[in-house]
Design a protein around this motif. Structure first.
Motif, PDB file in Angstrom:
ATOM      1  N   TYR A   1       6.559  71.214  -4.613  1.00 37.34           N
ATOM      2  CA  TYR A   1       7.994  71.490  -4.474  1.00 37.34           C
ATOM      3  C   TYR A   1       8.649  70.511  -3.492  1.00 37.34           C
ATOM      4  CZ  TYR A   1      12.224  74.049  -3.040  1.00 37.34           C
ATOM      5  OH  TYR A   1      13.518  74.410  -2.728  1.00 37.34           O
ATOM      6  N   LEU A   2       7.982  70.241  -2.367  1.00 34.06           N
ATOM      7  CA  LEU A   2       8.557  69.310  -1.391  1.00 34.06           C
ATOM      8  C   LEU A   2       8.687  67.907  -1.976  1.00 34.06           C
ATOM      9  CD1 LEU A   2       6.873  70.322   1.997  1.00 34.06           C
ATOM     10  CD2 LEU A   2       9.118  70.974   1.099  1.00 34.06           C
ATOM     11  N   ARG A   3       7.748  67.511  -2.806  1.00 35.52           N
ATOM     12  CA  ARG A   3       7.902  66.231  -3.487  1.00 35.52           C
ATOM     13  C   ARG A   3       9.134  66.261  -4.401  1.00 35.52           C
ATOM     14  NH1 ARG A   3       2.614  64.480  -6.483  1.00 35.52           N
ATOM     15  NH2 ARG A   3       3.831  62.545  -6.738  1.00 35.52           N
ATOM     16  N   GLY A   4       9.372  67.430  -5.026  1.00 39.22           N
ATOM     17  CA  GLY A   4      10.568  67.586  -5.844  1.00 39.22           C
ATOM     18  C   GLY A   4      11.837  67.483  -5.014  1.00 39.22           C
ATOM     19  N   ILE A   5      11.839  68.095  -3.820  1.00 37.68           N
ATOM     20  CA  ILE A   5      13.001  68.008  -2.933  1.00 37.68           C
ATOM     21  C   ILE A   5      13.259  66.549  -2.541  1.00 37.68           C
ATOM     22  CG2 ILE A   5      13.819  68.486  -0.587  1.00 37.68           C
ATOM     23  CD1 ILE A   5      12.794  71.276  -0.789  1.00 37.68           C
ATOM     24  N   ARG A   6      12.210  65.845  -2.185  1.00 38.35           N
ATOM     25  CA  ARG A   6      12.390  64.465  -1.735  1.00 38.35           C
ATOM     26  C   ARG A   6      12.922  63.574  -2.858  1.00 38.35           C
ATOM     27  NH1 ARG A   6       6.927  64.370   2.140  1.00 38.35           N
ATOM     28  NH2 ARG A   6       7.605  66.192   3.346  1.00 38.35           N
ATOM     29  N   ARG A   7      12.459  63.832  -4.070  1.00 33.57           N
ATOM     30  CA  ARG A   7      12.996  63.083  -5.203  1.00 33.57           C
ATOM     31  C   ARG A   7      14.464  63.472  -5.451  1.00 33.57           C
ATOM     32  NH1 ARG A   7      10.440  60.840  -9.599  1.00 33.57           N
ATOM     33  NH2 ARG A   7       8.836  60.268  -8.068  1.00 33.57           N
ATOM     34  N   TYR A   8      14.761  64.759  -5.350  1.00 30.98           N
ATOM     35  CA  TYR A   8      16.135  65.264  -5.499  1.00 30.98           C
ATOM     36  C   TYR A   8      17.054  64.625  -4.453  1.00 30.98           C
ATOM     37  CZ  TYR A   8      19.656  69.093  -4.705  1.00 30.98           C
ATOM     38  OH  TYR A   8      20.779  69.857  -4.487  1.00 30.98           O
ATOM     39  N   ASN A   9      16.534  64.484  -3.238  1.00 33.31           N
ATOM     40  CA  ASN A   9      17.337  63.916  -2.153  1.00 33.31           C
ATOM     41  C   ASN A   9      17.553  62.411  -2.292  1.00 33.31           C
ATOM     42  OD1 ASN A   9      17.877  66.319  -0.853  1.00 33.31           O
ATOM     43  ND2 ASN A   9      16.149  66.173   0.572  1.00 33.31           N
ATOM     44  N   GLU A  10      16.887  61.788  -3.249  1.00 30.69           N
ATOM     45  CA  GLU A  10      17.202  60.389  -3.543  1.00 30.69           C
ATOM     46  C   GLU A  10      18.561  60.261  -4.205  1.00 30.69           C
ATOM     47  OE1 GLU A  10      14.017  58.666  -5.772  1.00 30.69           O
ATOM     48  OE2 GLU A  10      12.520  59.038  -4.189  1.00 30.69           O
ATOM     49  N   GLY A  11      19.108  61.403  -4.628  1.00 29.29           N
ATOM     50  CA  GLY A  11      20.469  61.420  -5.143  1.00 29.29           C
ATOM     51  C   GLY A  11      20.550  61.442  -6.657  1.00 29.29           C
ATOM     52  N   LYS A  12      21.718  61.107  -7.150  1.00 26.25           N
ATOM     53  CA  LYS A  12      22.024  61.245  -8.572  1.00 26.25           C
ATOM     54  C   LYS A  12      21.566  60.018  -9.362  1.00 26.25           C
ATOM     55  CE  LYS A  12      25.885  64.160  -7.221  1.00 26.25           C
ATOM     56  NZ  LYS A  12      27.339  64.297  -7.074  1.00 26.25           N
ATOM     57  N   THR A  13      20.250  59.790  -9.297  1.00 24.68           N
ATOM     58  CA  THR A  13      19.672  58.717 -10.102  1.00 24.68           C
ATOM     59  C   THR A  13      19.749  59.120 -11.575  1.00 24.68           C
ATOM     60  OG1 THR A  13      17.448  59.658 -10.030  1.00 24.68           O
ATOM     61  CG2 THR A  13      18.072  58.174  -8.226  1.00 24.68           C
TER      62      THR A  13
END
Length: 400
Positions: free
Chosen positions: A310-322
């Protein structure tokens, strides 16, 4: 359209295609909206908000569901026994997660689609409900392992009464330095009248809010800063899907709105953003991930590995609107990709920690309102061991 499939986890990879796929597909329960309330299928059961018509429909298809559950069990169990006899690797732990079709569940969809849960050796299934609050009894009973939700008085009440439920990670907070993912919106005519500029004229305003939900907390907190009691308002509960019509036909003067409905209402001119939530409850921990007894007591290692994915998902999400993030979230929510790109994505911490003090303050308010039995201490509602263990897993991998 903000409807979506009941379970996004139905493709290849862990948490997706299941053994026995060559069999004719068993009959699926009707979609949540056809039953008059949210629901999801899991373990041969269907969890739904009760009403009489729903119950009658349930009776009509329940025998078929039970039949197919028996068929699937008869196939799975011998296979598991054979695996034990032959010394083959056992099936990955199954983790059922209740979610809603909104943007704040983006990290979970990203983690599933990008294989982050599979990397942790987990079989994760995302189960969609319109109102995740209705899944709390199933979480406490161990019928599902994980619940993603906005914070509710009922969470604290279950814990106060001895339920094995704990908050384990961030799922969204109102960062004063972030964008506005939730706001109090008002009808354009009310804004134009100047009525909201004069607290003495608030009496009788029609407000769509549910006292047991976070929206009422926001409205009551804002009004308190203006020296107005929420008791002067005419309040009523209205589903999110009906708010646009309520503003259009003049039934609502103001209400809360979260993304993507916030952008949709403002973009269409149906409502005007009046107050941003982060302006009067900065940092409030609005969304949480909760565990039930299955992970708190029976399989803590799986609980830690789930949060690592899940934290890996958050970090990818926090890369923004790719493009990739937008694609995953738009497909999962069945929202227009342009709406997903335009809307505010609520802030989440890379390490998954929560703002404990904001929930202590929330409980003080809920206690005054008579919504909780007692205020529970942080060590009763918050278990940081899983998210800290997950961070340690990720740090050790990064150091290799």
């Amino acid at each position: 359209m903000d409807e979506r499939r009941e379970s996004p986890g139905q493709a290849d990879g862990a948490g997706r295609h299941r053994e026995g796929e060559a069999l004719p597909a068993p009959p699926r329960p009707p979609r949540g909206e056809e039953l008059g309330g949210g629901g999801f299928a899991a373990e041969g059961q269907y969890f739904l908000k009760y009403d009489h018509s729903s119950y009658q429909q349930f009776r009509s298809w329940a025998p078929a569901v039970l039949f197919w559950a028996a068929v699937l069990c008869s196939i799975r169990f011998p296979a598991a026994a054979a695996a034990e006899r032959s010394g083959e690797e056992s099936a990955p732990p199954r983790v059922r997660v209740v979610i809603a079709p909104t943007l704040s569940y983006g990290p979970l969809w990203i983690a599933l689609e990008e294989g982050f849960f599979r990397d942790e050796g987990l079989d994760v299934e995302l189960l969609t409900m319109r109102r995740t609050a209705e899944a709390l009894p199933s979480l406490a009973a161990g019928e599902v392992e994980v619940l993603g939700s906005h914070i509710l008085p009922s969470h604290m009440n279950v814990i106060a009464r001895g339920g094995r439920v704990r908050i384990v990670a961030d799922k969204g907070h109102h960062d004063p330095d972030g964008c506005t993912s939730e706001a109090i919106v008002a009808a354009p005519s009310v804004i134009a009248s100047g009525r909201l500029d004069d607290p003495a004229r608030f009496e009788g305003l029609r407000v769509a809010t549910d006292k047991g939900m976070s929206g009422y907390f926001y409205i009551d907190t804002l009004l308190a800063t203006l020296g107005v009691s929420a008791e002067v308002l005419r309040t009523f509960d209205l589903p999110l899907s009906s708010k646009e019509a309520g503003f259009t036909n003049g039934a609502i003067d103001f209400s809360t709105a979260a993304e993507p409905w916030l952008t949709r209402l403002v973009r269409s001119g149906t409502a005007v953003k009046w107050k941003a939530v982060e302006d009067f409850v900065p940092g409030f921990q609005s969304g949480v991930i909760l565990y039930g007894p299955a992970l708190l007591d029976e399989d803590q290692g799986t609980g830690t590995r789930f949060l690592a994915g899940y934290l890996r998902g958050i970090r990818r999400y926090n890369e923004g609107k790719t493009d990739r993030n937008v694609e995953i979230i738009a497909e999962a929510t069945e929202l227009d990709p342009e709406l997903v790109r335009e809307a505010c994505w609520i802030s989440m911490r890379d390490d998954g920690e929560i703002d404990v003090e904001s929930l202590v303050g929330y409980q003080r308010w809920a206690l005054r309102e008579g919504l909780i039995d007692r205020a529970v201490a942080p060590e009763e509602f918050w278990d940081p061991s899983f998210v800290r263990g997950a961070n340690e897993i990720l740090r050790s991998r990064e150091a290799r």
